[in-house]
Enzyme design. Structure first.
Site, PDB file in Angstrom:
ATOM      1  NE  ARG A   1      -9.893 -27.255  24.287  1.00 38.74           N
ATOM      2  CZ  ARG A   1      -9.760 -26.262  25.934  1.00 38.74           C
ATOM      3  NH1 ARG A   1      -8.824 -25.957  26.212  1.00 38.74           N
ATOM      4  NH2 ARG A   1     -10.103 -27.107  26.929  1.00 38.74           N
TER       5      ARG A   1
ATOM      6  N   GLY B   1       1.070  -1.190  -0.095  1.00 31.05           N
ATOM      7  CA  GLY B   1       0.101  -0.261   0.140  1.00 31.05           C
ATOM      8  C   GLY B   1       0.889   0.844  -0.084  1.00 31.05           C
ATOM      9  CB  THR B   2       3.985   2.396   2.250  1.00 31.17           C
ATOM     10  OG1 THR B   2       2.820   1.931   3.567  1.00 31.17           O
ATOM     11  CG2 THR B   2       4.456   3.633   2.736  1.00 31.17           C
TER      12      THR B   2
ATOM     13  N   GLY C   1      -0.434 -13.259   7.650  1.00 32.66           N
ATOM     14  CA  GLY C   1       0.516 -13.379   6.592  1.00 32.66           C
ATOM     15  C   GLY C   1      -0.510 -13.043   5.090  1.00 32.66           C
ATOM     16  NE  ARG C   2      -1.094  -8.528   3.118  1.00 35.40           N
ATOM     17  CZ  ARG C   2      -1.493  -7.173   1.717  1.00 35.40           C
ATOM     18  NH1 ARG C   2      -2.205  -6.439   1.810  1.00 35.40           N
ATOM     19  NH2 ARG C   2      -0.701  -6.842   0.997  1.00 35.40           N
TER      20      ARG C   2
ATOM     21  CG  ASP D   1       1.959  -9.820   6.053  1.00 39.55           C
ATOM     22  OD1 ASP D   1       1.608 -10.750   6.813  1.00 39.55           O
ATOM     23  OD2 ASP D   1       1.239  -8.896   5.372  1.00 39.55           O
TER      24      ASP D   1
HETATM   25  O1  F6P Z   1       0.613  -7.191   6.500  1.00 41.83           O
HETATM   26  C1  F6P Z   1       0.840  -7.305   8.271  1.00 41.83           C
HETATM   27  C2  F6P Z   1      -0.596  -7.828   8.490  1.00 41.83           C
HETATM   28  O2  F6P Z   1      -0.152  -8.278  10.028  1.00 41.83           O
HETATM   29  C3  F6P Z   1      -0.954  -9.204   7.930  1.00 41.83           C
HETATM   30  O3  F6P Z   1      -0.200 -10.554   8.456  1.00 41.83           O
HETATM   31  C4  F6P Z   1      -2.545  -9.372   8.966  1.00 41.83           C
HETATM   32  O4  F6P Z   1      -3.239  -9.915   7.705  1.00 41.83           O
HETATM   33  C5  F6P Z   1      -2.845  -7.213   8.635  1.00 41.83           C
HETATM   34  O5  F6P Z   1      -1.621  -6.878   9.022  1.00 41.83           O
HETATM   35  C6  F6P Z   1      -3.267  -7.088  10.142  1.00 41.83           C
HETATM   36  O6  F6P Z   1      -3.538  -5.916   9.966  1.00 41.83           O
HETATM   37  P1  F6P Z   1      -4.281  -4.494  11.031  1.00 41.83           P
HETATM   38  O7  F6P Z   1      -2.912  -4.403  11.711  1.00 41.83           O
HETATM   39  O8  F6P Z   1      -5.243  -3.550  10.574  1.00 41.83           O
HETATM   40  O9  F6P Z   1      -5.217  -5.700  11.268  1.00 41.83           O
END
Ligand code: F6P
Length: 373
Positions: free
Chosen positions: A287, A125-126, A191-192, A148
């Site tokens: 769990r 994004g940045t 990890g998105r 990620d």
């Molecule tokens: O991109 C880094 C990350 O930590 C991802 O692994 C995760 O899906 C997302 O950011 C979480 O974003 P936020 O901190 O906005 O909830």
């Protein structure tokens, strides 16, 4: 010591955008120290990502301010994953959000502050916003960050090694309690849309099942695997599940939408979904542990400190040589500048022929697509 000659750059701005990540401060320190010591260039810290550009929130970043921050987590500059000057969000009554293009204003602020160049440290994004500013005439250099590890253009991003270490330690700890209670334990990692973090931590932590977005899983395969382990006397199983994992033919599990963000989708919950199904189908107590932001917080590993320092130094060299519109990247053993567009062109996923997947399968790891050994 004689100062190197700079290419007409007298003052630069530095900002960190997107989610925080271990190693951000190490980059800020390396950029600032290289600027001051090698080039006699002044550094201005821009607060809270691109929001600081639009809102004119910035201040001098002197040598003393960056001294001692190498090991600190987070970012001393603050960050924002919501502030895009090209689509600047304003929250109005009743949760309504309106967007306006304030990029010209942001550029004007930089000029008023006498910034000759900008170093933008962030993820896709940045870096996409940085590339847009470059196209509008700002002298910009990028530094890739994300836990990620999903940015193309660089072999690895800083922050990833730390996140892998934290997740691995968590899996190690889960192991002993899983063994003691004969439970199935599901560990959900971040990890998105990429499975790098789950794959690396899963292998390092000896996960029995690793579920990643790139390999859709079948819950029956996972359950059969868990039961086959029980049949062999292994009365516990560890599953490492990427937040972006999805069932074959199924959808991503979304936790929330952040309307004002570059990517509004926040993943989360697949671990619980998998656990509930395993318990229901196998009768084995299951769990879930969601590691969440623990993976992003705290001090960077030695490897990330070194990589972040190399990236910060390289970014400043790129600025000094006037190589704008580029990003510091690791290619093999070398850190060098590559075009910003290359970094943001596409997301880097785990390829199907990734040698690590084959290695994991060879030691009996199941990826939920077919029974392991
Ligand atoms: O991109 C880094 C990350 O930590 C991802 O692994 C995760 O899906 C997302 O950011 C979480 O974003 P936020 O901190 O906005 O909830």
């Amino acid at each position: 010591m004689a100062k190197k000659r700079s290419t007409g750059v007298h003052r630069i701005g530095v900002l960190t955008g997107g989610g925080d990540c271990p190693g951000l401060n190490a980059v800020i320190r390396a950029v600032t120290k290289t600027a001051i010591l090698d080039y006699g260039i002044e550094v201005v810290g821009i607060h809270d990502g691109f929001a600081g550009m639009v809102e004119d929130s910035m201040g001098p970043l002197r040598y003393d301010a960056v001294s001692g921050i190498l090991t600190q987590g987070g970012t001393i500059l603050g960050t924002s994953n919501r502030a895009n000057p090209f689509r600047y969000a304003r929250e109005e009554a009743k949760g309504r959000v309106t967007f306006t293009d304030r990029s010209d204003e942001a550029i004007r602020r930089c000029r008023e502050r006498g910034l000759d160049a900008l170093v933008c440290i962030g993820g896709d994004g940045t870096l996409s916003i940085a590339a847009q500013f470059h196209q509008k005439g700002l002298a910009v250099v990028g530094v890739p960050k994300t836990i990620d590890n999903d940015l193309s253009g660089t072999d690895v991003t800083f922050g990833f090694d730390t996140a892998v270490s934290i997740a691995t330690e968590a899996i190690d700890r889960i192991h002993t309690t899983a063994m003691s209670h004969h439970r199935v334990m599901v560990v959900e990692v971040m990890g998105r849309y990429a499975g790098w973090l789950a794959l690396h931590a899963g292998i390092a932590g000896g996960g029995d099942v690793i579920l990643i977005p790139e390999i859709p899983y079948e819950i029956d395969v996972v359950c059969d695997f868990v039961q086959a382990r029980s049949g062999r006397g292994k009365r516990f199983s560890i599953l490492v599940v990427a937040e972006g994992a999805k069932a074959k033919g199924g959808d991503l599990v979304v936790q929330r939408l952040v309307k004002t963000s570059h990517d509004p989708i926040r993943l989360g919950g697949v671990g619980q979904a998998v656990a509930s199904q395993i318990e229901e189908k196998t009768g084995v107590e299951t769990r879930v542990t969601v590691l969440g932001h623990i993976q992003r917080g705290g001090s960077p590993t030695a490897r990330d400190r070194i990589l972040a320092t190399r990236f910060g130094h390289c970014a400043m060299e790129l600025v000094a040589r006037g190589r704008f519109g580029t990003m510091a990247a690791l290619k093999g053993d070398e850190v060098k500048g590559i075009p910003l567009e290359e970094a943001v062109r596409q997301q880097r996923n785990v390829p199907p022929d990734c040698p690590l997947i084959a290695t994991a399968r060879s030691v009996g790891t199941c990826f939920g697509d077919r029974l392991g050994r």
